[in-house]
Motif scaffolding. Structure first.
Motif, PDB file in Angstrom:
ATOM      1  N   ASP A 192       0.861  -1.186   0.000  1.00 16.08           N
ATOM      2  CA  ASP A 192       0.000   0.000   0.000  1.00 16.08           C
ATOM      3  C   ASP A 192       0.897   1.235   0.000  1.00 16.08           C
ATOM      4  O   ASP A 192       1.201   1.783   1.062  1.00 16.08           O
ATOM      5  CB  ASP A 192      -0.904  -0.033   1.230  1.00 16.08           C
ATOM      6  CG  ASP A 192      -1.731   1.241   1.405  1.00 16.08           C
ATOM      7  OD1 ASP A 192      -1.753   2.073   0.475  1.00 16.08           O
ATOM      8  OD2 ASP A 192      -2.344   1.406   2.486  1.00 16.08           O
ATOM      9  N   PRO A 193       1.327   1.697  -1.170  1.00 17.49           N
ATOM     10  CA  PRO A 193       2.283   2.802  -1.193  1.00 17.49           C
ATOM     11  C   PRO A 193       1.730   4.104  -0.629  1.00 17.49           C
ATOM     12  O   PRO A 193       2.447   4.835   0.067  1.00 17.49           O
ATOM     13  CB  PRO A 193       2.650   2.936  -2.669  1.00 17.49           C
ATOM     14  CG  PRO A 193       1.544   2.276  -3.415  1.00 17.49           C
ATOM     15  CD  PRO A 193       1.026   1.192  -2.519  1.00 17.49           C
ATOM     16  N   ILE A 194       0.465   4.415  -0.914  1.00 12.68           N
ATOM     17  CA  ILE A 194      -0.097   5.671  -0.415  1.00 12.68           C
ATOM     18  C   ILE A 194      -0.116   5.660   1.113  1.00 12.68           C
ATOM     19  O   ILE A 194       0.256   6.637   1.769  1.00 12.68           O
ATOM     20  CB  ILE A 194      -1.505   5.913  -0.988  1.00 12.68           C
ATOM     21  CG1 ILE A 194      -1.433   6.062  -2.517  1.00 12.68           C
ATOM     22  CG2 ILE A 194      -2.140   7.155  -0.361  1.00 12.68           C
ATOM     23  CD1 ILE A 194      -2.776   6.197  -3.199  1.00 12.68           C
ATOM     24  N   ASP A 218      11.148  15.657  -0.068  1.00 12.79           N
ATOM     25  CA  ASP A 218      10.699  15.128  -1.344  1.00 12.79           C
ATOM     26  C   ASP A 218      10.975  13.623  -1.392  1.00 12.79           C
ATOM     27  O   ASP A 218      11.569  13.056  -0.484  1.00 12.79           O
ATOM     28  CB  ASP A 218      11.364  15.841  -2.535  1.00 12.79           C
ATOM     29  CG  ASP A 218      12.877  15.911  -2.404  1.00 12.79           C
ATOM     30  OD1 ASP A 218      13.450  15.081  -1.665  1.00 12.79           O
ATOM     31  OD2 ASP A 218      13.504  16.788  -3.033  1.00 12.79           O
ATOM     32  N   VAL A 219      10.502  12.990  -2.483  1.00  9.52           N
ATOM     33  CA  VAL A 219      10.643  11.549  -2.671  1.00  9.52           C
ATOM     34  C   VAL A 219      11.205  11.280  -4.058  1.00  9.52           C
ATOM     35  O   VAL A 219      10.771  11.886  -5.048  1.00  9.52           O
ATOM     36  CB  VAL A 219       9.280  10.821  -2.550  1.00  9.52           C
ATOM     37  CG1 VAL A 219       9.461   9.309  -2.729  1.00  9.52           C
ATOM     38  CG2 VAL A 219       8.611  11.115  -1.232  1.00  9.52           C
ATOM     39  N   TYR A 220      12.146  10.358  -4.132  1.00  8.58           N
ATOM     40  CA  TYR A 220      12.669   9.863  -5.405  1.00  8.58           C
ATOM     41  C   TYR A 220      12.300   8.383  -5.482  1.00  8.58           C
ATOM     42  O   TYR A 220      12.684   7.592  -4.608  1.00  8.58           O
ATOM     43  CB  TYR A 220      14.187  10.044  -5.474  1.00  8.58           C
ATOM     44  CG  TYR A 220      14.608  11.492  -5.418  1.00  8.58           C
ATOM     45  CD1 TYR A 220      14.843  12.214  -6.583  1.00  8.58           C
ATOM     46  CD2 TYR A 220      14.741  12.146  -4.193  1.00  8.58           C
ATOM     47  CE1 TYR A 220      15.217  13.555  -6.533  1.00  8.58           C
ATOM     48  CE2 TYR A 220      15.109  13.479  -4.135  1.00  8.58           C
ATOM     49  CZ  TYR A 220      15.341  14.178  -5.301  1.00  8.58           C
ATOM     50  OH  TYR A 220      15.699  15.505  -5.246  1.00  8.58           O
ATOM     51  N   THR A 221      11.516   8.016  -6.476  1.00 13.09           N
ATOM     52  CA  THR A 221      11.067   6.630  -6.597  1.00 13.09           C
ATOM     53  C   THR A 221      11.967   5.872  -7.564  1.00 13.09           C
ATOM     54  O   THR A 221      12.399   6.407  -8.589  1.00 13.09           O
ATOM     55  CB  THR A 221       9.608   6.570  -7.067  1.00 13.09           C
ATOM     56  OG1 THR A 221       9.472   7.286  -8.309  1.00 13.09           O
ATOM     57  CG2 THR A 221       8.688   7.204  -6.027  1.00 13.09           C
ATOM     58  N   ALA A 223       5.692   7.224  -7.985  1.00 14.07           N
ATOM     59  CA  ALA A 223       5.755   8.679  -7.766  1.00 14.07           C
ATOM     60  C   ALA A 223       4.355   9.280  -7.715  1.00 14.07           C
ATOM     61  O   ALA A 223       4.087  10.205  -6.935  1.00 14.07           O
ATOM     62  CB  ALA A 223       6.584   9.330  -8.869  1.00 14.07           C
ATOM     63  N   GLN A 224       3.450   8.746  -8.532  1.00 18.32           N
ATOM     64  CA  GLN A 224       2.073   9.220  -8.508  1.00 18.32           C
ATOM     65  C   GLN A 224       1.422   8.930  -7.151  1.00 18.32           C
ATOM     66  O   GLN A 224       0.697   9.760  -6.600  1.00 18.32           O
ATOM     67  CB  GLN A 224       1.263   8.546  -9.626  1.00 18.32           C
ATOM     68  CG  GLN A 224      -0.197   8.966  -9.687  1.00 18.32           C
ATOM     69  CD  GLN A 224      -0.389  10.466  -9.883  1.00 18.32           C
ATOM     70  OE1 GLN A 224       0.351  11.094 -10.634  1.00 18.32           O
ATOM     71  NE2 GLN A 224      -1.361  11.038  -9.187  1.00 18.32           N
ATOM     72  N   SER A 225       1.705   7.752  -6.596  1.00 17.69           N
ATOM     73  CA  SER A 225       1.173   7.421  -5.267  1.00 17.69           C
ATOM     74  C   SER A 225       1.719   8.374  -4.204  1.00 17.69           C
ATOM     75  O   SER A 225       0.989   8.808  -3.316  1.00 17.69           O
ATOM     76  CB  SER A 225       1.543   5.976  -4.896  1.00 17.69           C
ATOM     77  OG  SER A 225       0.900   5.059  -5.752  1.00 17.69           O
ATOM     78  N   ALA A 226       3.004   8.702  -4.308  1.00 18.62           N
ATOM     79  CA  ALA A 226       3.593   9.649  -3.363  1.00 18.62           C
ATOM     80  C   ALA A 226       2.924  11.017  -3.483  1.00 18.62           C
ATOM     81  O   ALA A 226       2.654  11.679  -2.475  1.00 18.62           O
ATOM     82  CB  ALA A 226       5.092   9.762  -3.603  1.00 18.62           C
ATOM     83  N   ALA A 227       2.664  11.416  -4.723  1.00 16.34           N
ATOM     84  CA  ALA A 227       1.993  12.704  -4.950  1.00 16.34           C
ATOM     85  C   ALA A 227       0.582  12.694  -4.350  1.00 16.34           C
ATOM     86  O   ALA A 227       0.139  13.679  -3.763  1.00 16.34           O
ATOM     87  CB  ALA A 227       1.949  13.013  -6.442  1.00 16.34           C
ATOM     88  N   GLU A 228      -0.125  11.567  -4.499  1.00 13.73           N
ATOM     89  CA  GLU A 228      -1.473  11.456  -3.925  1.00 13.73           C
ATOM     90  C   GLU A 228      -1.440  11.544  -2.401  1.00 13.73           C
ATOM     91  O   GLU A 228      -2.413  11.963  -1.774  1.00 13.73           O
ATOM     92  CB  GLU A 228      -2.124  10.144  -4.359  1.00 13.73           C
ATOM     93  CG  GLU A 228      -2.520  10.119  -5.835  1.00 13.73           C
ATOM     94  CD  GLU A 228      -3.171   8.809  -6.224  1.00 13.73           C
ATOM     95  OE1 GLU A 228      -3.941   8.270  -5.407  1.00 13.73           O
ATOM     96  OE2 GLU A 228      -2.898   8.320  -7.339  1.00 13.73           O
ATOM     97  N   ALA A 257       7.345  14.300  -5.665  1.00 11.32           N
ATOM     98  CA  ALA A 257       7.974  13.036  -6.044  1.00 11.32           C
ATOM     99  C   ALA A 257       8.533  13.101  -7.451  1.00 11.32           C
ATOM    100  O   ALA A 257       7.972  13.757  -8.337  1.00 11.32           O
ATOM    101  CB  ALA A 257       6.956  11.895  -5.941  1.00 11.32           C
ATOM    102  N   LEU A 258       9.638  12.396  -7.657  1.00 10.80           N
ATOM    103  CA  LEU A 258      10.297  12.360  -8.951  1.00 10.80           C
ATOM    104  C   LEU A 258      10.799  10.937  -9.210  1.00 10.80           C
ATOM    105  O   LEU A 258      11.544  10.394  -8.407  1.00 10.80           O
ATOM    106  CB  LEU A 258      11.474  13.337  -8.958  1.00 10.80           C
ATOM    107  CG  LEU A 258      12.128  13.652 -10.308  1.00 10.80           C
ATOM    108  CD1 LEU A 258      11.147  14.352 -11.235  1.00 10.80           C
ATOM    109  CD2 LEU A 258      13.361  14.529 -10.092  1.00 10.80           C
TER     110      LEU A 258
END
Length: 430
Positions: free
Chosen positions: A341-343, A355-358, A374-379, A384-385
């Motif tokens: 469950d990344p989110i 920030d996050v680097y995936t 990265a999209q999950s991190a953004a959510e 995220a990058l």
């Protein structure tokens, strides 16, 4: 891995059949400490090993998964000293014998490796064996142990829902499956009352001598020391070598479990254990190596294989505690597999990470694509990058941090990623 399925067979029929052909080595083990739980199994195992080795006992240890080499799953006890990872020849011989006994019948990799555990631990002399559950408990291949010296149930949260259920109460019922009638049980810190209630009721139904964290024993920090308390009194100990406030509870659970298994724990033994305990890939600080060379000069780099929301909260708390002592911008480098469950994991870091680097997980066909991750991190509310590798992510942080204070970097999200990092950095566990 090429010959056998990687999944789980949630029954005990195949492992029992295989062990029967092998002469049931699981019935000839030294006293067993059996460890289950969603998070903290490995830490409890490491503390139990340290407590037992601190009194000169030989300790076999089974853990899973491995980080870099398969041999890490099997530590063979050495009288009067630290155990050693299984020798290649011994491991290969046990694998051959299991393959011959199986005779080409359907079997999973974990069932094979569990049979190897019982061969190795029954044929090499030791005073005690610590065996960590692979998945769940009730139908885990290790759960053919008839009478453990003690069963430990560590913190339970949501993970492996496809196999174990989508509520903590259901997962707790599966983990409680390692309890055996009349055998001692130690329940570690539980965040969810529903899970704790299931564990307690199961132990009581089976007539297990039971001790529960915060009810029958305690561990807490006071004046920079670890205070352990149970019905026998107090111990004033140094803080564990393993960083993170959560390790205080893990240490306390291990002390109580080793006592429940019938082994002494004096202040001197416990102090030695707190200072010697080690557990690679769990809030492990990386100070040198091939990957570290890509990071900003003076950066503080941590590695942790925790991969679910519960683990994310514990890691985030540890990072926040470090921030209180010394302020540094926190950057995350995260890779995860597609069953997690990344989110939920990322939400724990929303208020503390810069920030996050995936990144991808090398050698895995179930790793999440860095763009999707990265999209999950953004959510979850983080910048995220996606990156092509951990090395590239470290380089990006180095460039971004050129004109600022040395950062704190946490690499995590998967034990498989932790293994990648240790291998690439030249920090292979021994």
């Amino acid at each position: 891995m090429g010959l056998h399925p990687k999944g789980y067979d949630l029954s005990l029929d195949r492992i029992r059949r295989l062990l029967d052909v092998l002469g049931n080595p699981q019935t000839r083990l030294p006293p067993v400490i059996h460890v289950a739980g969603t998070n903290g199994k490995g830490s409890a195992t490491a503390f139990c090993r340290a407590l037992l080795e601190a009194q000169g006992l030989s300790v076999h240890v089974h853990t899973s998964p491995h980080l870099v080499r398969w041999h890490e799953r099997y530590r063979i006890g050495v009288k009067g000293g630290a155990g050693r990872l299984v020798a290649d020849e011994l491991f290969a011989d046990a694998l051959r014998r299991v393959a011959d006994a199986n005779g080409g019948k359907p079997i999973t990799v974990f069932e094979i490796l569990t049979a190897v555990t019982f061969i190795l631990f029954s044929e090499q002399p030791a005073d005690v064996a610590i065996i960590e559950v692979g998945l769940g408990g009730r139908f885990d291949a290790t759960n053919v142990i008839e009478k453990p010296a003690v069963s430990i149930i560590q913190p339970i949260s949501l993970d492996h829902q496809a196999y174990l259920g989508d509520r903590v109460e259901l997962i707790a019922a599966e983990k409680a499956g390692i309890m055996k009638r009349g055998a001692p049980v130690v329940i570690g810190h539980q965040e969810f009352d529903g899970a704790k209630d299931v564990l307690i009721s199961t132990a009581e139904r089976l007539g297990c001598p039971l001790t529960v964290f915060s009810q029958d024993f305690l561990g807490y920090e006071e004046f920079g020391r670890l205070v352990y308390q149970d019905e026998f009194g107090l111990m004033d100990l140094p803080l564990p070598r393993l960083p993170g406030r959560h390790q205080i509870g893990n240490a306390a659970t291990a002390i109580r479990a080793v006592k429940a298994a019938g082994f002494p724990v004096t202040d001197q033994i416990a102090e030695k254990a707190m200072l010697s305990v080690e557990w690679p890939g769990r809030l492990q600080r990386l100070t040198d190596g091939a990957l570290v060379d890509h990071a900003p000069v003076g950066a503080e780099i941590w590695l942790d294989g925790g991969h679910n929301p519960g683990a994310g909260e514990v890691i985030a708390e540890a990072m926040a505690a470090m921030e209180e002592k010394q302020a540094r911008p926190l950057h995350l480098i995260v890779g995860m597999i597609n069953t997690k469950d990344p989110i939920g994991y990322f939400r724990a870091f929303t208020d503390i990470a810069h920030d996050v680097y995936t990144v991808p997980i090398l050698g895995s066909d179930v790793g999440l694509d860095p763009v999707a991750l990265a999209q999950s991190a953004a959510e979850a509310g983080l910048k995220a990058l996606p990156m092509s590798s951990v090395g590239e992510a470290l380089e990006a942080i180095r460039i971004r941090s050129a004109d600022s204070a040395p950062p704190r970097i946490m690499i995590g999200g998967s034990l498989y990623l932790a293994g990648n990092v240790l291998a690439q950095n030249g920090s292979i566990p021994t």
